[in-house]
Enzyme design. Structure first.
Site, mmCIF file in Angstrom:
data_model
loop_
_atom_site.group_PDB
_atom_site.id
_atom_site.type_symbol
_atom_site.label_atom_id
_atom_site.label_comp_id
_atom_site.label_asym_id
_atom_site.label_seq_id
_atom_site.Cartn_x
_atom_site.Cartn_y
_atom_site.Cartn_z
ATOM 1 N N GLY A 148 39.617 40.577 35.843
ATOM 2 C CA GLY A 148 39.669 41.961 36.290
ATOM 3 C C GLY A 148 40.868 42.239 37.173
ATOM 4 O O GLY A 148 41.991 41.826 36.881
ATOM 5 N N CYS A 149 40.621 42.931 38.282
ATOM 6 C CA CYS A 149 41.697 43.334 39.177
ATOM 7 C C CYS A 149 42.362 42.156 39.865
ATOM 8 O O CYS A 149 43.498 42.266 40.329
ATOM 9 C CB CYS A 149 41.167 44.311 40.230
ATOM 10 S SG CYS A 149 40.547 45.863 39.545
ATOM 11 N N ALA A 150 41.664 41.019 39.956
ATOM 12 C CA ALA A 150 42.248 39.840 40.599
ATOM 13 C C ALA A 150 43.306 39.179 39.731
ATOM 14 O O ALA A 150 44.065 38.327 40.204
ATOM 15 C CB ALA A 150 41.153 38.824 40.930
ATOM 16 N N ALA A 151 43.375 39.564 38.459
ATOM 17 C CA ALA A 151 44.246 38.868 37.519
ATOM 18 C C ALA A 151 45.725 39.037 37.835
ATOM 19 O O ALA A 151 46.541 38.169 37.499
ATOM 20 C CB ALA A 151 43.963 39.342 36.092
#
Length: 364
Positions: A148-151
């Site tokens: 998700g956004c951590a990628a």
């Protein structure tokens, strides 16, 4: 010993200027609120939803289709075909600009890391890019689909790791997020309705050079997962596609994550509260507000992340690259200025890195 240190420093990977593109269709905060009022007039928690959306601070978002088309749901198959078509139409120009900014050719790239959580392709878009843009057939591929956004932070960290293993290698990072293609008209939970007013679309790319380059010279990275929070941000995968689930506890996650940032910096001999620049994933305004409080950092330090949130919304894995792009646009930082980059996402996971600003024409 000093000679060895200097030699090692020359081989530290440098994260160069990101290239970012957002689609041409724009939806404003006012239009988002009007849609929520008209489509969910009978929702028992509508006042709460409207307040939460207003509090995001998102003024505009960019989406790949006009809003009239975005609000339809032709089915997951059609949406995923549109994801693929839009990715192929929009990614190459962003990649080329990132390569130009890093002063590299496609033949200089050893690894492509492609991150996205809003569509699915197999083979990954990396294979298409290698063929379409004449990368070497020996280019390694690393698609990351489920962070998700951590990628965005994970991509930077894995590029750093690769360049540590292969000191003269170059890595291309691509983040392609069309969050609007995950809109689910039947989902009326508060978290889902909030996400309808928070997420936007965007494409970003950046090069990590094993040698040379201007940007953030990466020195240390780390990951941290908050135990027992894997269901706080998640997808429920159904026949209609990806249904985004967002727990109301997510905005409070900086309290347990701030110590992880402090520990990473402390292990490097730095103080996370006293750095020169911060490139942080802006999942929402409270993330930045709380991080400012728990790290005891001036809110102005997060101006790049906040600007991304205000102008583009949460563009998932591309946020950290866009925030870094804004630092470049401001003129960069002083030589050897110390900084922190961090992405947050499902898990709840933090992907963190530390680095110094490096001008290619100045000696370290």
């Amino acid at each position: 010993m000093n000679h060895l240190r200097r030699k090692q420093a020359r081989f530290m990977a440098t994260l160069c200027r990101p290239s970012v593109s957002v689609p041409e269709h724009v939806i404003t905060m006012e239009e988002t609120l009007d849609l929520a009022r008209s489509r969910h007039a009978d929702h028992p928690q509508l006042p709460l939803v409207l307040r939460l959306i207003s509090n995001t601070g998102v003024r505009t978002r960019h989406i790949v289709q006009p809003i009239e088309e975005t609000l339809k749901h032709p089915g997951f198959e059609d949406r995923n075909k549109l994801y693929e078509a839009e990715a192929k139409a929009r990614v190459p120009v962003v990649v080329q600009r990132a390569l130009d900014d890093a002063e590299l050719l496609t033949s200089d790239v050893d690894l492509i890391i492609y991150v996205s959580c809003t569509g699915f392709m197999m083979p990954s878009l990396t294979a298409w890019l290698i063929n379409e843009m004449d990368f070497s057939t020996t280019t390694r591929q690393l698609p990351i689909a489920q962070l998700g956004c951590a990628a965005g932070g994970a991509a930077i960290n894995r590029a750093h790791d690769f360049c540590t293993a292969y000191p003269e290698a170059n890595v291309l990072i691509v983040a392609c997020e069309f969050c609007s293609l995950c809109y689910q008209p039947t989902d009326v939970g508060v978290g889902s309705l909030l996400s309808n007013g928070l997420f936007g679309d965007g494409v970003a790319a950046a090069v990590v050079r094993g040698r040379g380059g201007t940007g953030v010279r990466l020195e240390r990275n780390g990951s941290y997962l908050i135990p027992k929070t894997e269901d706080w941000i998640s997808y429920d995968v159904r026949a209609t596609g990806f249904h985004f689930l967002l727990d109301k506890r997510v905005p409070g996650t900086m309290e347990p994550l701030a110590p992880a940032l402090q520990e990473l910096a402390g292990n490097h001999g730095w103080d996370a509260s006293d750095l020169d620049f911060y490139i942080i994933h802006a999942g929402g305004p409270r993330i930045l507000d709380d991080l400012s409080k728990f790290l005891q950092v001036d809110p102005h330090a997060f101006r790049f992340s906040r600007a991304t949130l205000t102008e583009y919304g949460n563009i998932a894995s591309a946020v950290v690259l866009d925030a870094l792009r804004r630092l470049f646009d401001e003129g960069g930082a002083e030589q050897r200025a110390r900084g922190l980059l961090a992405g947050f996402g499902p898990g709840i996971t933090a992907e963190m890195s530390l680095g110094r600003w490096q001008n290619t024409d100045e000696k370290t």
